[in-house]
Design a protein around this motif. Structure first.
Motif, PDB file in Angstrom:
ATOM      1  N   PRO A 274      -9.846  11.954   1.095  1.00 29.57           N
ATOM      2  CA  PRO A 274      -9.911  10.720   1.893  1.00 29.57           C
ATOM      3  C   PRO A 274     -10.285  10.939   3.355  1.00 29.57           C
ATOM      4  O   PRO A 274     -10.820  10.030   3.999  1.00 29.57           O
ATOM      5  CB  PRO A 274      -8.488  10.151   1.762  1.00 29.57           C
ATOM      6  CG  PRO A 274      -8.010  10.655   0.448  1.00 29.57           C
ATOM      7  CD  PRO A 274      -8.583  12.034   0.345  1.00 29.57           C
TER       8      PRO A 274
ATOM      9  N   LEU B  86     -17.821   6.150  -0.377  1.00 26.49           N
ATOM     10  CA  LEU B  86     -17.052   6.343  -1.607  1.00 26.49           C
ATOM     11  C   LEU B  86     -17.939   6.275  -2.849  1.00 26.49           C
ATOM     12  O   LEU B  86     -17.726   7.017  -3.814  1.00 26.49           O
ATOM     13  CB  LEU B  86     -15.943   5.287  -1.685  1.00 26.49           C
ATOM     14  CG  LEU B  86     -14.896   5.464  -2.793  1.00 26.49           C
ATOM     15  CD1 LEU B  86     -14.301   6.856  -2.764  1.00 26.49           C
ATOM     16  CD2 LEU B  86     -13.799   4.406  -2.650  1.00 26.49           C
TER      17      LEU B  86
ATOM     18  N   TRP C  84      -9.503   7.451  -8.013  1.00 30.03           N
ATOM     19  CA  TRP C  84      -9.378   6.732  -6.755  1.00 30.03           C
ATOM     20  C   TRP C  84     -10.553   5.787  -6.516  1.00 30.03           C
ATOM     21  O   TRP C  84     -10.387   4.632  -6.119  1.00 30.03           O
ATOM     22  CB  TRP C  84      -9.245   7.771  -5.637  1.00 30.03           C
ATOM     23  CG  TRP C  84      -9.525   7.311  -4.246  1.00 30.03           C
ATOM     24  CD1 TRP C  84      -9.183   6.113  -3.691  1.00 30.03           C
ATOM     25  CD2 TRP C  84     -10.210   8.046  -3.233  1.00 30.03           C
ATOM     26  NE1 TRP C  84      -9.602   6.054  -2.382  1.00 30.03           N
ATOM     27  CE2 TRP C  84     -10.238   7.238  -2.073  1.00 30.03           C
ATOM     28  CE3 TRP C  84     -10.779   9.308  -3.183  1.00 30.03           C
ATOM     29  CZ2 TRP C  84     -10.830   7.660  -0.893  1.00 30.03           C
ATOM     30  CZ3 TRP C  84     -11.354   9.729  -2.002  1.00 30.03           C
ATOM     31  CH2 TRP C  84     -11.373   8.911  -0.871  1.00 30.03           C
ATOM     32  N   ALA C  85     -11.771   6.260  -6.780  1.00 24.80           N
ATOM     33  CA  ALA C  85     -12.974   5.517  -6.411  1.00 24.80           C
ATOM     34  C   ALA C  85     -13.066   4.123  -7.023  1.00 24.80           C
ATOM     35  O   ALA C  85     -13.331   3.154  -6.299  1.00 24.80           O
ATOM     36  CB  ALA C  85     -14.208   6.343  -6.778  1.00 24.80           C
TER      37      ALA C  85
ATOM     38  N   GLN D  37       0.825  -1.201   0.000  1.00 27.21           N
ATOM     39  CA  GLN D  37       0.000   0.000   0.000  1.00 27.21           C
ATOM     40  C   GLN D  37       0.865   1.259   0.000  1.00 27.21           C
ATOM     41  O   GLN D  37       0.579   2.225  -0.711  1.00 27.21           O
ATOM     42  CB  GLN D  37      -0.935  -0.007   1.205  1.00 27.21           C
ATOM     43  CG  GLN D  37      -1.905   1.163   1.216  1.00 27.21           C
ATOM     44  CD  GLN D  37      -2.945   1.034   2.296  1.00 27.21           C
ATOM     45  OE1 GLN D  37      -3.207  -0.062   2.766  1.00 27.21           O
ATOM     46  NE2 GLN D  37      -3.544   2.145   2.704  1.00 27.21           N
TER      47      GLN D  37
ATOM     48  N   GLY E 293     -10.651   1.756  -5.255  1.00 32.75           N
ATOM     49  CA  GLY E 293     -11.020   1.528  -3.865  1.00 32.75           C
ATOM     50  C   GLY E 293     -12.222   0.611  -3.739  1.00 32.75           C
ATOM     51  O   GLY E 293     -12.233  -0.337  -2.935  1.00 32.75           O
TER      52      GLY E 293
ATOM     53  N   GLY F 224     -11.327  -2.926  -4.802  1.00 31.94           N
ATOM     54  CA  GLY F 224     -10.540  -3.601  -3.780  1.00 31.94           C
ATOM     55  C   GLY F 224     -11.418  -4.187  -2.681  1.00 31.94           C
ATOM     56  O   GLY F 224     -11.169  -5.291  -2.190  1.00 31.94           O
ATOM     57  N   VAL F 225     -12.468  -3.460  -2.307  1.00 26.64           N
ATOM     58  CA  VAL F 225     -13.403  -3.969  -1.294  1.00 26.64           C
ATOM     59  C   VAL F 225     -14.084  -5.238  -1.789  1.00 26.64           C
ATOM     60  O   VAL F 225     -14.197  -6.241  -1.069  1.00 26.64           O
ATOM     61  CB  VAL F 225     -14.445  -2.891  -0.948  1.00 26.64           C
ATOM     62  CG1 VAL F 225     -15.538  -3.464  -0.051  1.00 26.64           C
ATOM     63  CG2 VAL F 225     -13.781  -1.696  -0.279  1.00 26.64           C
TER      64      VAL F 225
ATOM     65  N   SER G  95      -6.794  14.920  -3.710  1.00 28.47           N
ATOM     66  CA  SER G  95      -6.457  13.536  -3.384  1.00 28.47           C
ATOM     67  C   SER G  95      -5.899  13.406  -1.971  1.00 28.47           C
ATOM     68  O   SER G  95      -5.939  12.318  -1.389  1.00 28.47           O
ATOM     69  CB  SER G  95      -5.436  12.990  -4.392  1.00 28.47           C
ATOM     70  OG  SER G  95      -4.221  13.705  -4.306  1.00 28.47           O
TER      71      SER G  95
ATOM     72  N   TRP H 253     -18.354   9.205  -5.608  1.00 34.90           N
ATOM     73  CA  TRP H 253     -18.146   8.987  -7.043  1.00 34.90           C
ATOM     74  C   TRP H 253     -19.338   9.512  -7.835  1.00 34.90           C
ATOM     75  O   TRP H 253     -19.171  10.128  -8.889  1.00 34.90           O
ATOM     76  CB  TRP H 253     -17.940   7.502  -7.292  1.00 34.90           C
ATOM     77  CG  TRP H 253     -17.257   7.180  -8.586  1.00 34.90           C
ATOM     78  CD1 TRP H 253     -16.642   8.058  -9.433  1.00 34.90           C
ATOM     79  CD2 TRP H 253     -17.102   5.894  -9.182  1.00 34.90           C
ATOM     80  NE1 TRP H 253     -16.106   7.404 -10.520  1.00 34.90           N
ATOM     81  CE2 TRP H 253     -16.395   6.068 -10.375  1.00 34.90           C
ATOM     82  CE3 TRP H 253     -17.507   4.614  -8.797  1.00 34.90           C
ATOM     83  CZ2 TRP H 253     -16.073   4.998 -11.210  1.00 34.90           C
ATOM     84  CZ3 TRP H 253     -17.175   3.554  -9.626  1.00 34.90           C
ATOM     85  CH2 TRP H 253     -16.473   3.733 -10.821  1.00 34.90           C
TER      86      TRP H 253
ATOM     87  N   THR I 246     -14.628   5.730   4.981  1.00 34.86           N
ATOM     88  CA  THR I 246     -13.963   4.520   4.491  1.00 34.86           C
ATOM     89  C   THR I 246     -14.928   3.343   4.553  1.00 34.86           C
ATOM     90  O   THR I 246     -15.890   3.346   5.319  1.00 34.86           O
ATOM     91  CB  THR I 246     -12.723   4.201   5.339  1.00 34.86           C
ATOM     92  OG1 THR I 246     -13.141   3.911   6.678  1.00 34.86           O
ATOM     93  CG2 THR I 246     -11.749   5.363   5.337  1.00 34.86           C
TER      94      THR I 246
END
Length: 536
Positions: free
Chosen positions: A293, A332, A375-376, A125, A379, A382-383, A289, A336, A298
């Motif tokens: 966050p 998130l 980013w969205a 990361q 992210g 990944g979840v 950026s 978006w 999160t």
């Protein structure tokens, strides 16, 4: 990105044909990244898996940049002045752009894979975060350099006699320098030959196609948001600098004195004006950026079953405000969705922008939604990947993802492996400090979390590149319909930039119309994100 479109227009290519040239980007991203990644994964070169592809790609990219800057002079060595030379110059420039796009994708694929290859899981990361920071810093530096009049700063013998030539020299040297430092500094593992080393382009693309057509529902929804998101962003990313320059020349550029010809480096001037707007765009993107966050909730916080308590040291009013702010904190997916709506609200105004200041403000303000768009999707994806990996079907049998190799054996696993690798190392003349990767063939291939990430990131790349074909097609239609006709062409005594810039004030601005269409597509992306948010 700043000089590409105006440079091709200056050479004599029409806007409609220029839009077709930029199909090289999505085409190379769709084909080159998975192919180079797969072949690099299987490489047994003594210099490492990534380094040879990265160095060769950087050499081709740098030479292509230099040839692009001196296309006319290079063609002039073989062909005399005339229409033939003009046509050949355009052809060579287009081929350079295709070579650049394909070779730079090889560099990108391998440099990104180095993070996965060389860092332990605990630092993955942090490595990705540093890559993002340095990418943003590189954008800022590149655009910032482009704002200066390099022709006045540096003599002609240092990088040529135009702004564009000097920028190509700076870009090539920067690429060679950074790739050289990386190749020298990074210690790569050398992969031992295995029984499954044969990889065909057909197999790589077939695997990618199968994964793309069989997606879990939420991942498919994420990909569709990404699809419409990128249809909207495509015209902005490719034509924003030309848009700023054309607005200036159409509405604010001072007319020459009577009897004088307005001869100057219009391409360099547009590049500088576009660079200023893109510097502000990159600066806002970087700041967003860093800040967003902390504002956006999160995924872990969204799943919590308890309500956080504010510090007791605060006053009751402050505690109430803090609790209210927490309840209003968006997740998130919502961020978006709102970022797509914000981008649509900004770019839908493009046809009514008639000043350099407003055009610059339009481009710069898009830095906020761009930060979320970069980013969205990763992210959220990944979840979903973590959920799949933690589920009952986490251990799936099947091929590994393009660009990722399942490391199932290493020099620490047993004396037999060590002896075999030491023998092969001596036979191949490798240094003792080189780390070896061995892939024994007596174990079944099991997809790990990293391999699932490779599969679905490859699929997300498909949904990122395909909309660029759609954007290219839409831009081609708009430019074909709105390009100036022969009656709009200026007289022979007028300067050259009057021929490739659309300067008629009452005529529609084709690039502004492209941005307007992109805004409509961003509204569709926002609706797709709303539906994603409502999925369970």
């Amino acid at each position: 990105m700043t000089y590409g479109t105006p440079y091709l227009l200056q050479l004599g290519l029409t806007k409609s044909k220029t839009s077709l040239v930029w199909i090289a980007g999505p085409l190379s991203g769709l084909i080159m990244q998975p192919i180079v990644g797969a072949y690099a994964d299987k490489s047994t070169s003594r210099y490492g898996r990534r380094r040879p592809y990265m160095i060769i790609g950087a050499l081709i990219t740098g030479l292509g940049l230099l040839l692009l800057g001196w296309t006319s002079e290079a063609v002039g060595l073989f062909i005399a002045e005339g229409e033939t030379k003009k046509s050949v110059t355009i052809l060579v420039a287009v081929l350079c752009i295709y070579a650049l796009d394909f070779s730079v994708n090889a560099v990108q694929a391998c440099s990104r894979s180095l993070i996965v290859d060389t860092l332990p899981i605990s630092q993955q990361q942090a490595g990705s975060a540093w890559a993002s920071r340095l990418t943003a810093a590189g954008h800022l530096l590149g655009y910032f350099i482009g704002t200066f009049d390099l022709v006045k700063i540096f003599p002609p013998w240092l990088g040529g006699d135009t702004q564009f030539k000097k920028m190509t020299v700076i870009s090539a040297l920067a690429l060679w320098g950074t790739v050289g430092v990386t190749s020298w500094a990074v210690t790569e593992r050398v992969r031992l030959p295995g029984d499954n080393d044969e990889t065909s382009i057909k197999d790589v693309l077939a695997n990618l196609w199968q994964r793309t057509t069989h997606l879990p529902p939420r991942i498919k929804a994420i990909c569709w948001v990404q699809f419409w998101n990128w249809v909207g962003w495509f015209p902005f990313l490719f034509y924003s600098s030309t848009f700023v320059g054309e607005v200036y020349y159409r509405y604010e550029h001072p007319a020459p004195e009577p009897g004088e010809k307005d001869e100057h480096d219009a391409l360099g001037n547009i590049g500088r004006l576009g660079s200023v707007s893109l510097v502000l765009f990159s600066l806002i993107t970087f700041c967003s950026s860093v800040i967003l966050p902390y504002i956006i909730r999160t995924p872990d916080a969204a799943a919590e079953k308890f309500t956080p308590r504010p510090p007791r040291a605060l006053t009751k009013t402050a505690q109430i405000l803090l609790m209210k702010a927490y309840t209003l904190q968006p997740d998130l997916t919502s961020a978006w969705m709102w970022s797509n709506l914000l981008f649509a609200m900004i770019t839908i105004c493009a046809p009514w922008v008639h000043s350099l200041a407003s055009a610059t403000a339009l481009v710069a303000s898009c830095g906020v939604p761009w930060a979320v768009s970069c980013w969205a999707p990763f992210g959220l994806l990944g979840v979903e990947i973590n959920k799949i990996s933690a589920g009952p079907h986490a251990q799936l049998h099947g091929p590994t993802a393009p660009g990722y190799t399942a490391v199932r054996g290493s020099i620490e696993e047993g004396d037999e492996d060590i002896e075999m690798e030491e023998a092969l190392q001596r036979r191949r003349g490798l240094s003792e400090g080189v780390l070896m990767i061995n892939h024994p063939s007596d174990h079944g291939a099991h997809s790990s979390t990293g391999e699932l990430a490779g599969v679905y990131l490859g699929v997300l790349n498909v949904y990122t590149t395909l909309p660029q074909f759609v954007g290219t097609f839409l831009s081609w239609i708009i430019f074909t319909l709105l390009e100036p006709n022969k009656d709009d062409v200026v007289a022979d005594e007028d300067p050259d930039h009057h021929r490739w810039l659309s300067l008629k004030k009452n005529a529609p601005n084709a690039i502004a119309i492209c941005l307007f269409v992109g805004a409509i597509c961003s509204i569709i992306a926002a609706e797709a994100a709303r539906r994603l948010r409502r999925m369970t």
